[in-house]
Design an enzyme around this catalytic site. Structure first.
Site, PDB file in Angstrom:
ATOM      1  N   SER A  10     -43.557  -0.642  -2.906  1.00 11.02           N
ATOM      2  CA  SER A  10     -42.580  -1.726  -2.819  1.00 11.02           C
ATOM      3  C   SER A  10     -41.763  -1.590  -1.545  1.00 11.02           C
ATOM      4  O   SER A  10     -41.063  -0.597  -1.333  1.00 11.02           O
ATOM      5  CB  SER A  10     -41.646  -1.695  -4.030  1.00 11.02           C
ATOM      6  OG  SER A  10     -40.608  -2.630  -3.826  1.00 11.02           O
ATOM      7  N   HIS A  33     -46.123  -4.618  -2.209  1.00 13.20           N
ATOM      8  CA  HIS A  33     -45.248  -5.371  -3.109  1.00 13.20           C
ATOM      9  C   HIS A  33     -43.981  -5.794  -2.353  1.00 13.20           C
ATOM     10  O   HIS A  33     -43.300  -4.970  -1.751  1.00 13.20           O
ATOM     11  CB  HIS A  33     -44.894  -4.460  -4.289  1.00 13.20           C
ATOM     12  CG  HIS A  33     -44.134  -5.101  -5.390  1.00 13.20           C
ATOM     13  ND1 HIS A  33     -44.731  -5.820  -6.409  1.00 13.20           N
ATOM     14  CD2 HIS A  33     -42.805  -5.117  -5.663  1.00 13.20           C
ATOM     15  CE1 HIS A  33     -43.801  -6.247  -7.257  1.00 13.20           C
ATOM     16  NE2 HIS A  33     -42.627  -5.839  -6.822  1.00 13.20           N
ATOM     17  N   ASP A  35     -40.393  -7.755  -2.761  1.00 12.76           N
ATOM     18  CA  ASP A  35     -39.414  -8.249  -3.732  1.00 12.76           C
ATOM     19  C   ASP A  35     -38.530  -9.327  -3.105  1.00 12.76           C
ATOM     20  O   ASP A  35     -37.737  -9.044  -2.211  1.00 12.76           O
ATOM     21  CB  ASP A  35     -38.541  -7.092  -4.222  1.00 12.76           C
ATOM     22  CG  ASP A  35     -39.315  -6.142  -5.105  1.00 12.76           C
ATOM     23  OD1 ASP A  35     -39.860  -6.603  -6.129  1.00 12.76           O
ATOM     24  OD2 ASP A  35     -39.398  -4.940  -4.769  1.00 12.76           O
ATOM     25  N   MET A  37     -35.531 -11.768  -3.737  1.00 13.32           N
ATOM     26  CA  MET A  37     -34.389 -11.934  -4.656  1.00 13.32           C
ATOM     27  C   MET A  37     -33.417 -12.941  -4.071  1.00 13.32           C
ATOM     28  O   MET A  37     -33.182 -12.951  -2.858  1.00 13.32           O
ATOM     29  CB  MET A  37     -33.670 -10.603  -4.850  1.00 13.32           C
ATOM     30  CG  MET A  37     -34.563  -9.469  -5.313  1.00 13.32           C
ATOM     31  SD  MET A  37     -33.582  -8.003  -5.694  1.00 13.32           S
ATOM     32  CE  MET A  37     -34.877  -6.767  -5.848  1.00 13.32           C
ATOM     33  N   HIS A  66     -43.204 -10.701  -5.428  1.00 13.85           N
ATOM     34  CA  HIS A  66     -42.526 -10.696  -6.728  1.00 13.85           C
ATOM     35  C   HIS A  66     -41.264 -11.531  -6.581  1.00 13.85           C
ATOM     36  O   HIS A  66     -40.275 -11.074  -5.998  1.00 13.85           O
ATOM     37  CB  HIS A  66     -42.222  -9.241  -7.102  1.00 13.85           C
ATOM     38  CG  HIS A  66     -41.447  -9.076  -8.369  1.00 13.85           C
ATOM     39  ND1 HIS A  66     -40.850  -7.876  -8.732  1.00 13.85           N
ATOM     40  CD2 HIS A  66     -41.165  -9.943  -9.385  1.00 13.85           C
ATOM     41  CE1 HIS A  66     -40.238  -8.018  -9.901  1.00 13.85           C
ATOM     42  NE2 HIS A  66     -40.407  -9.262 -10.306  1.00 13.85           N
ATOM     43  N   MET A  68     -38.059 -12.929  -7.703  1.00 15.16           N
ATOM     44  CA  MET A  68     -36.952 -12.836  -8.653  1.00 15.16           C
ATOM     45  C   MET A  68     -35.952 -13.911  -8.265  1.00 15.16           C
ATOM     46  O   MET A  68     -34.867 -13.638  -7.738  1.00 15.16           O
ATOM     47  CB  MET A  68     -36.338 -11.430  -8.607  1.00 15.16           C
ATOM     48  CG  MET A  68     -37.220 -10.397  -9.303  1.00 15.16           C
ATOM     49  SD  MET A  68     -36.860  -8.716  -8.792  1.00 15.16           S
ATOM     50  CE  MET A  68     -37.883  -8.630  -7.336  1.00 15.16           C
ATOM     51  N   MET A 137     -41.907  -5.489 -16.263  1.00 14.73           N
ATOM     52  CA  MET A 137     -40.789  -4.806 -15.601  1.00 14.73           C
ATOM     53  C   MET A 137     -40.343  -3.624 -16.448  1.00 14.73           C
ATOM     54  O   MET A 137     -40.047  -3.785 -17.639  1.00 14.73           O
ATOM     55  CB  MET A 137     -39.602  -5.754 -15.422  1.00 14.73           C
ATOM     56  CG  MET A 137     -39.775  -6.861 -14.391  1.00 14.73           C
ATOM     57  SD  MET A 137     -39.982  -6.304 -12.692  1.00 14.73           S
ATOM     58  CE  MET A 137     -38.535  -5.300 -12.426  1.00 14.73           C
ATOM     59  N   ASP A 175     -43.678  -2.311 -12.913  1.00 15.43           N
ATOM     60  CA  ASP A 175     -42.752  -2.281 -11.779  1.00 15.43           C
ATOM     61  C   ASP A 175     -41.405  -1.717 -12.212  1.00 15.43           C
ATOM     62  O   ASP A 175     -40.731  -2.305 -13.059  1.00 15.43           O
ATOM     63  CB  ASP A 175     -42.592  -3.713 -11.236  1.00 15.43           C
ATOM     64  CG  ASP A 175     -41.699  -3.795 -10.008  1.00 15.43           C
ATOM     65  OD1 ASP A 175     -41.347  -2.742  -9.440  1.00 15.43           O
ATOM     66  OD2 ASP A 175     -41.371  -4.930  -9.617  1.00 15.43           O
TER      67      ASP A 175
HETATM   68  C1  DX5 Z   1     -36.800  -4.049  -8.748  1.00 12.36           C
HETATM   69  C2  DX5 Z   1     -38.040  -4.357  -7.956  1.00 12.36           C
HETATM   70  C3  DX5 Z   1     -38.960  -3.210  -7.779  1.00 12.36           C
HETATM   71  C4  DX5 Z   1     -38.395  -2.030  -7.021  1.00 12.36           C
HETATM   72  C5  DX5 Z   1     -39.010  -0.807  -7.619  1.00 12.36           C
HETATM   73  O1  DX5 Z   1     -36.217  -5.250  -9.128  1.00 12.36           O
HETATM   74  O2  DX5 Z   1     -38.780  -5.374  -8.607  1.00 12.36           O
HETATM   75  O3  DX5 Z   1     -40.176  -3.636  -7.168  1.00 12.36           O
HETATM   76  O4  DX5 Z   1     -38.665  -2.045  -5.639  1.00 12.36           O
HETATM   77  O5  DX5 Z   1     -38.408   0.307  -7.058  1.00 12.36           O
HETATM   78  P1  DX5 Z   1     -38.586   1.758  -7.684  1.00 12.36           P
HETATM   79  O6  DX5 Z   1     -40.047   2.071  -7.657  1.00 12.36           O
HETATM   80  O7  DX5 Z   1     -37.790   2.623  -6.776  1.00 12.36           O
HETATM   81  O8  DX5 Z   1     -38.044   1.708  -9.089  1.00 12.36           O
HETATM   82 ZN    ZN Z   2     -40.770  -5.820  -7.799  1.00 11.92          ZN
END
Ligand code: DX5
Ligand code: ZN
Length: 223
Positions: A10, A33, A35, A37, A66, A68, A137, A175
């Site tokens: 990620s 990956h 993220d 947000m 991903h 969010m 998640m 994740d």
């Molecule tokens: C959290 C993200 C994850 C995050 C995971 O909302 O969706 O993808 O980067 O990070 P780790 O592996 O450090 O928990």
């Molecule tokens: Zn994620």
């Protein structure tokens, strides 16, 4: 049927000032990956489509976006058009999850559905027929570096059973909080694709961390 574990580092835990180099440091990963947000669906704000388009131009690894975000109907197809391999939206944010999956696929990507730790899988089993990936998640979405919530593994087991029975065709992805201490239980429960942020980018050698996680998961998967 023999499955091999897949690893998706990620970028959230990478150095945002060096995204091109950070994508190249994990060249042997399966997916990268990303993220996205929006500070509405989750409290945090990260990056959006222009940055994903820029990463797509330089990344040696297929992108796993991903989202969010609220209103994924409006935004998800753009990430598929940008060339992402997989685009995941949150079940909790979709008003018409079937339409989103159709639009993502029509734009050329795999379609993913994500569920937060407290969201039951049962509510979404029907629409999962229209999806290619299920993202379970294992932390509350929003931040990297949180602790793994093992309770969600019951959802992984359910999904694995349905996939193995031929009732669903899905890549089962997990994740949040995946590291050397947690990846084995996730692998035993039936995960195919392991997202790992801090465990990969927090390591001195991300490529080595990926290889070690892959090996641990494979050993656990094949018992
Ligand atoms: C959290 C993200 C994850 C995050 C995971 O909302 O969706 O993808 O980067 O990070 P780790 O592996 O450090 O928990
Ligand atoms: Zn994620």
């Amino acid at each position: 049927m023999s499955r091999e574990p897949m690893i998706a580092p990620s970028l959230l835990s990478a150095d945002f000032a060096r995204l091109a180099e950070e994508s190249q440091r994990v060249a042997d990963a399966d997916w990268l990956h990303v993220d996205v947000m929006d500070a509405h669906f989750v409290p945090n704000l990260t990056l959006g489509l222009p940055v994903v388009q820029a990463i797509q131009r330089v990344s040696p690894v297929p992108l796993d976006c991903h989202l969010m975000i609220e209103n994924p109907e409006r935004w998800a197809p753009g990430y598929a058009e940008a060339g992402a391999r997989n685009v995941t939206v949150h079940a909790e944010a979709c008003t018409d999850p079937r339409a989103v999956a159709r639009d993502i696929r029509a734009a050329g990507a795999l379609a993913g559905l994500a569920v937060k730790p407290g969201t039951p899988l049962e509510d979404h089993l029907d629409v999962l027929r229209d999806y290619d990936t299920l993202l379970v998640m294992s932390v509350e979405p929003g931040f990297g570096g949180q602790s793994f919530i093992a309770d969600v593994l019951s959802k992984v087991r359910t999904a694995r059973r349905l996939v193995d029975a031929g009732e669903l065709t899905l890549i089962v992805e997990i994740d949040g909080g995946i590291n050397a201490d947690t990846i084995e239980q996730a692998a035993e429960a039936g995960v195919d694709m392991f997202v790992a942020g801090s465990a990969v980018y927090g390591a001195d050698d991300p490529a080595k961390a990926i290889a070690a996680l892959r090996q641990q998961a494979a050993a656990a998967m094949h018992g």
